[in-house]
Every structure is written in C-alpha cells, then in structure tokens.
Design a protein around this motif. Sequence first.
Motif, PDB file in Angstrom:
ATOM      1  N   GLU A   1       0.762  -1.302  -0.062  1.00 45.56           N
ATOM      2  CA  GLU A   1       0.051  -0.075   0.015  1.00 45.56           C
ATOM      3  C   GLU A   1       0.704   1.276  -0.006  1.00 45.56           C
ATOM      4  O   GLU A   1       1.805   1.207   0.735  1.00 45.56           O
ATOM      5  N   GLY A   2       0.305   2.196  -0.690  1.00 42.78           N
ATOM      6  CA  GLY A   2       1.068   3.754  -0.940  1.00 42.78           C
ATOM      7  C   GLY A   2       2.136   3.730  -2.006  1.00 42.78           C
ATOM      8  O   GLY A   2       2.072   2.750  -2.624  1.00 42.78           O
ATOM      9  N   SER A   3       2.687   4.899  -1.828  1.00 46.68           N
ATOM     10  CA  SER A   3       3.713   4.948  -2.990  1.00 46.68           C
ATOM     11  C   SER A   3       4.786   6.112  -2.688  1.00 46.68           C
ATOM     12  O   SER A   3       4.696   6.649  -1.412  1.00 46.68           O
ATOM     13  N   GLY A   4       5.854   6.140  -3.450  1.00 49.73           N
ATOM     14  CA  GLY A   4       7.112   6.948  -2.826  1.00 49.73           C
ATOM     15  C   GLY A   4       7.665   6.697  -1.540  1.00 49.73           C
ATOM     16  O   GLY A   4       8.163   5.394  -1.364  1.00 49.73           O
ATOM     17  N   ASP A   5       7.714   7.352  -0.692  1.00 55.67           N
ATOM     18  CA  ASP A   5       8.404   7.040   0.639  1.00 55.67           C
ATOM     19  C   ASP A   5       7.453   6.434   1.822  1.00 55.67           C
ATOM     20  O   ASP A   5       7.936   6.049   2.760  1.00 55.67           O
ATOM     21  N   SER A   6       6.038   6.382   1.322  1.00 52.36           N
ATOM     22  CA  SER A   6       5.226   5.849   2.156  1.00 52.36           C
ATOM     23  C   SER A   6       4.688   4.392   1.743  1.00 52.36           C
ATOM     24  O   SER A   6       3.439   4.078   2.229  1.00 52.36           O
ATOM     25  N   ILE A   7       5.479   3.846   1.001  1.00 57.77           N
ATOM     26  CA  ILE A   7       4.999   2.428   0.871  1.00 57.77           C
ATOM     27  C   ILE A   7       5.253   1.332   1.947  1.00 57.77           C
ATOM     28  O   ILE A   7       6.253   1.497   2.712  1.00 57.77           O
ATOM     29  N   LYS A   8       4.312   0.707   2.313  1.00 54.30           N
ATOM     30  CA  LYS A   8       4.241  -0.439   3.440  1.00 54.30           C
ATOM     31  C   LYS A   8       3.724  -1.529   3.014  1.00 54.30           C
ATOM     32  O   LYS A   8       2.894  -1.444   2.049  1.00 54.30           O
ATOM     33  N   VAL A   9       3.857  -2.625   3.725  1.00 55.51           N
ATOM     34  CA  VAL A   9       3.204  -3.950   3.550  1.00 55.51           C
ATOM     35  C   VAL A   9       2.026  -3.728   4.598  1.00 55.51           C
ATOM     36  O   VAL A   9       2.186  -3.723   5.868  1.00 55.51           O
ATOM     37  N   ASN A  10       0.632  -3.850   3.698  1.00 58.27           N
ATOM     38  CA  ASN A  10      -0.651  -3.905   4.393  1.00 58.27           C
ATOM     39  C   ASN A  10      -0.744  -5.542   4.952  1.00 58.27           C
ATOM     40  O   ASN A  10      -0.825  -6.319   4.236  1.00 58.27           O
ATOM     41  N   ASP A  11      -1.068  -5.576   6.401  1.00 53.83           N
ATOM     42  CA  ASP A  11      -1.073  -7.166   6.714  1.00 53.83           C
ATOM     43  C   ASP A  11      -2.656  -7.179   7.122  1.00 53.83           C
ATOM     44  O   ASP A  11      -3.156  -7.618   8.250  1.00 53.83           O
ATOM     45  N   ARG A  12      -3.393  -6.692   6.214  1.00 48.19           N
ATOM     46  CA  ARG A  12      -4.989  -6.796   6.400  1.00 48.19           C
ATOM     47  C   ARG A  12      -5.445  -8.203   6.716  1.00 48.19           C
ATOM     48  O   ARG A  12      -5.143  -9.113   5.622  1.00 48.19           O
ATOM     49  N   PRO A  13      -5.937  -8.784   7.640  1.00 48.09           N
ATOM     50  CA  PRO A  13      -6.116 -10.423   7.811  1.00 48.09           C
ATOM     51  C   PRO A  13      -6.978 -11.148   6.956  1.00 48.09           C
ATOM     52  O   PRO A  13      -6.571 -12.048   6.466  1.00 48.09           O
ATOM     53  N   GLN A  14      -7.820 -10.357   6.186  1.00 51.12           N
ATOM     54  CA  GLN A  14      -8.888 -11.065   5.256  1.00 51.12           C
ATOM     55  C   GLN A  14      -7.989 -11.110   4.109  1.00 51.12           C
ATOM     56  O   GLN A  14      -8.170 -12.387   3.389  1.00 51.12           O
ATOM     57  N   ILE A  15      -7.298 -10.217   3.446  1.00 54.38           N
ATOM     58  CA  ILE A  15      -6.360 -10.412   2.166  1.00 54.38           C
ATOM     59  C   ILE A  15      -5.382 -11.502   2.572  1.00 54.38           C
ATOM     60  O   ILE A  15      -4.830 -12.132   1.837  1.00 54.38           O
ATOM     61  N   ARG A  16      -4.573 -11.384   3.662  1.00 54.31           N
ATOM     62  CA  ARG A  16      -3.625 -12.152   4.049  1.00 54.31           C
ATOM     63  C   ARG A  16      -4.134 -13.863   4.098  1.00 54.31           C
ATOM     64  O   ARG A  16      -3.293 -14.717   3.620  1.00 54.31           O
ATOM     65  N   GLU A  17      -5.093 -13.978   4.679  1.00 52.12           N
ATOM     66  CA  GLU A  17      -5.634 -15.107   4.663  1.00 52.12           C
ATOM     67  C   GLU A  17      -5.861 -15.881   3.418  1.00 52.12           C
ATOM     68  O   GLU A  17      -5.531 -17.017   2.562  1.00 52.12           O
ATOM     69  N   VAL A  18      -6.546 -15.141   2.215  1.00 54.41           N
ATOM     70  CA  VAL A  18      -6.628 -15.545   0.759  1.00 54.41           C
ATOM     71  C   VAL A  18      -5.358 -15.505  -0.055  1.00 54.41           C
ATOM     72  O   VAL A  18      -5.153 -16.644  -0.677  1.00 54.41           O
ATOM     73  N   LEU A  19      -4.215 -14.838   0.407  1.00 53.14           N
ATOM     74  CA  LEU A  19      -3.063 -14.777  -0.239  1.00 53.14           C
ATOM     75  C   LEU A  19      -2.459 -16.017   0.218  1.00 53.14           C
ATOM     76  O   LEU A  19      -1.382 -16.750  -0.455  1.00 53.14           O
ATOM     77  N   GLN A  20      -2.782 -16.710   1.341  1.00 57.39           N
ATOM     78  CA  GLN A  20      -1.878 -17.742   1.881  1.00 57.39           C
ATOM     79  C   GLN A  20      -2.408 -19.221   1.556  1.00 57.39           C
ATOM     80  O   GLN A  20      -2.060 -20.002   1.313  1.00 57.39           O
ATOM     81  N   ASN A  21      -3.986 -18.951   1.597  1.00 58.44           N
ATOM     82  CA  ASN A  21      -4.814 -20.091   1.348  1.00 58.44           C
ATOM     83  C   ASN A  21      -5.989 -19.788   0.416  1.00 58.44           C
ATOM     84  O   ASN A  21      -7.075 -19.299   0.909  1.00 58.44           O
ATOM     85  N   PRO A  22      -5.933 -19.667  -0.581  1.00 60.18           N
ATOM     86  CA  PRO A  22      -6.734 -19.181  -1.699  1.00 60.18           C
ATOM     87  C   PRO A  22      -8.159 -20.027  -1.592  1.00 60.18           C
ATOM     88  O   PRO A  22      -9.174 -19.301  -1.806  1.00 60.18           O
ATOM     89  N   ASN A  23      -8.212 -21.302  -1.238  1.00 61.16           N
ATOM     90  CA  ASN A  23      -9.325 -21.826  -1.045  1.00 61.16           C
ATOM     91  C   ASN A  23      -9.290 -23.059  -0.022  1.00 61.16           C
ATOM     92  O   ASN A  23      -7.991 -23.579   0.423  1.00 61.16           O
ATOM     93  N   SER A  24     -10.215 -23.792   0.425  1.00 56.76           N
ATOM     94  CA  SER A  24     -10.034 -24.920   1.222  1.00 56.76           C
ATOM     95  C   SER A  24      -9.351 -26.142   0.896  1.00 56.76           C
ATOM     96  O   SER A  24      -9.261 -26.932   1.379  1.00 56.76           O
TER      97      SER A  24
END
Length: 395
Positions: free
Chosen positions: A63-86
Amino acid sequence: MGLFDKIFGGGKTNKTTQAFKLISSSNNYFSPWSGDVWQNDIVRACIRPKSDAIGKLNPKHIEGSGDSIKVNDRPQIREVLQNPNSYMSMQDFLSKMVIQRELNHNAFAYIDREDAKIKAIYPIPVSRSELVEDNSNDLYMKLWFKTGKYVVVPYEDVIHLRKDFNEHDIFGDGHYQALQNLMDVITNTDNSVINAIKNGAVIRWLLKFKSKLRPEDKKVELEEFVNNYLSVENEVGAAATDPSYDAEQVEPNDYVPNAAQMDRSIKRLYAYFGVNESIVMNNYDEDEWNSFYESEIEPIAIQLSNAFTNVFFTKRERGYGNRIIFEASNLQYASMKTKLNLLNMVDRGALTPNEWRKVMNLGPIKGGDEPVRRLDTAPVEGGEFVDEDTEEDEE
C-alpha cells in the motif's frame, strides 16, 4: 458434493445465455487442444521448473507510493493470499495456474466474493470458455467444466493468465499448429525405438527347401523346426538342420532415428517452453538461473501481480497504491561468493541484517530488521563529507 457445486452452490448452474449475446468476433471462444501433451514426459519436464519456481513466489499486499510504501497486513487479504481456498495452498494454486497456462496458453481462476469481499479463489480447468455480453455491453465468460456443467460469470471476477497473446482480443493463442508436427516427430521416434526393441527380441528364420514340396508338407516342416529349436523349452541352445532344407537367420533391419536427430527434437521442445537441459536437470549455475528467471519467471510474476491487483482492489483503491506483488528471492540460487559480498550492502544500510540472513538461509535475529550503517559512511552534500552525528551535537 463436487467441486463445481462447492464453488457455485448449484444456483448459478441454471443460468443460461438468454440474457446475453455472443461477442461479434470470428473467434470468441477458447477450447484446449485435444492433443494431450501433458502425457509426454519431456513436456512435463519442461513445465515443471516454471511451476515449481512460480509456486515459491510470496504474494504480499503493498500500500502507498513513494516514501510511504508499506506492507499491509490486512487479515482477510492475508488469509486468501496464503490459502486461496479450502482445497489448496497458494503454492498449489500458483503451480496449477502456471501448468494450465503453459499447456493451454490460457488459465482461469474464479473469484468467490461475499459482501464485495473476496472469500476464495478457485482455479478452473475448463474444457471450453466463451465470451458473451449483456444488454449493457458488460463482458462475461461462459465456462464449461469437464463434467459438462457450465457457469456464466463476470469477466471482472476471473483471473485470466495468457500466453502468446496475439490474434484474439481476450484469449491467448493455442499451440496446436505450432506443436503438432514436433509432437508427431517425438512420438513416432519413441514408437520406432520401442518397435525396434520388440522386433530385435524376435528370432526370424528363413527355411530354403532344396526340393519342391506341397504346401502342407512345408507347413509340417516349419512347425517341426519351430517346436524343436525356437521354443523356450529348448535347453540345448543349438539347432541341427535337415538335409532337405537350409536354415538362414534373417537379421531385423528396423529404422531407428540416430541420437543427433532425437536430441534436436528435444532441444526444439526445450526452446518452445523456454528452458534448457541445465534447467530441466537442475544442474544450472547462478548465471543460468538468473537468465531463466528474468526471461520466464519474472514475466509470469508481473502478470500475476497485475491480475490479482485488478480483482482485489477497485480503481479508487488502486489509486491509493494498493496492489498485490509476488516476491521471489532470486538470490537464493546465487553462489556463496555472491551472497557473502552482499554483506557490503548491509554495512551501507541497503539491506537489513535479517534480509541478508534470509538470503543465507538463516533465521532472523533480534533487532535484525533495523538497517545499520558503518561509521565511516555518511551522506555527501556539495562534494563534502557530512558527519550526521556532529551536526546533531551542534544543534
């Protein structure tokens, strides 16, 4: 309950195309090639390095651009990125998508949403797909499963990976014509070798009779010769001929392609899939891997990043810098000398200690996420050395 019903719940299976119209195009559908190249061992060997390498990519929400780039650890997105389905992990998902892309030049995954949030992602090995539009000219895809069932879903809810994207506006070009002759050559070469081996195990004899015999007498003599000398029960290992005929062994003369011809066919297939013998046999060096990564793996990673970003975020969210990237530690295949030289980047604050330790396959240490800098290095202003600590004391 089958996977189709698990994904679409049965309700969407009854959806027909009555409210849709076909795209005005000479070829608005995609159907995988009936020639199943996946059953060829060389093809699998060509695809496996890509699927394994892509499966190890690490997806992150940035998330962000330039000097404010950071890794967003939003739980809902993180879960799908780790386990896309059951049914599978992200590694399984990515490997399957790459295999489908390499085999069919098109790979599809359906986005299952709940209250506008992504609930799961399912790869769809379709037998056919077709483009349709509704009355508002919104684009949909009609996807057929191998069971004969189909579903119509918005194209914006489909992750679509393409290869050889040329003639069609949406689909990647298939490889039927490009591979047909080559696969025929390889298949026929294998068959000729197999047949030569089979025929080489057969002892063929020609009996030359010295006098003219009736057909039934020839048959009796032939059967007697076979039973006495060519049966598995013959333990002597020798044969004696009758004075009335001469026995002559006929050597098999089957055509077998030479090794150079076979190697050229295999190299052509390697070139088609963008690999070489070193990559397939896992004996590559650092430079060979870097070349393979930049030419074959990185383009797919960028394609995945763009596809995931478009389905995960709205245009407004993307405007704020939300995106999905797929990271890969390309340095994990570097030589030990290259890895040790990265210590200079740690001294200058370009790498954190933990980032360097990860390249060395070492675990993180406490405080290792903070960048460090050697005391004899400092920013330069106007060509003069500036001691940051002295400036702070004067202030």
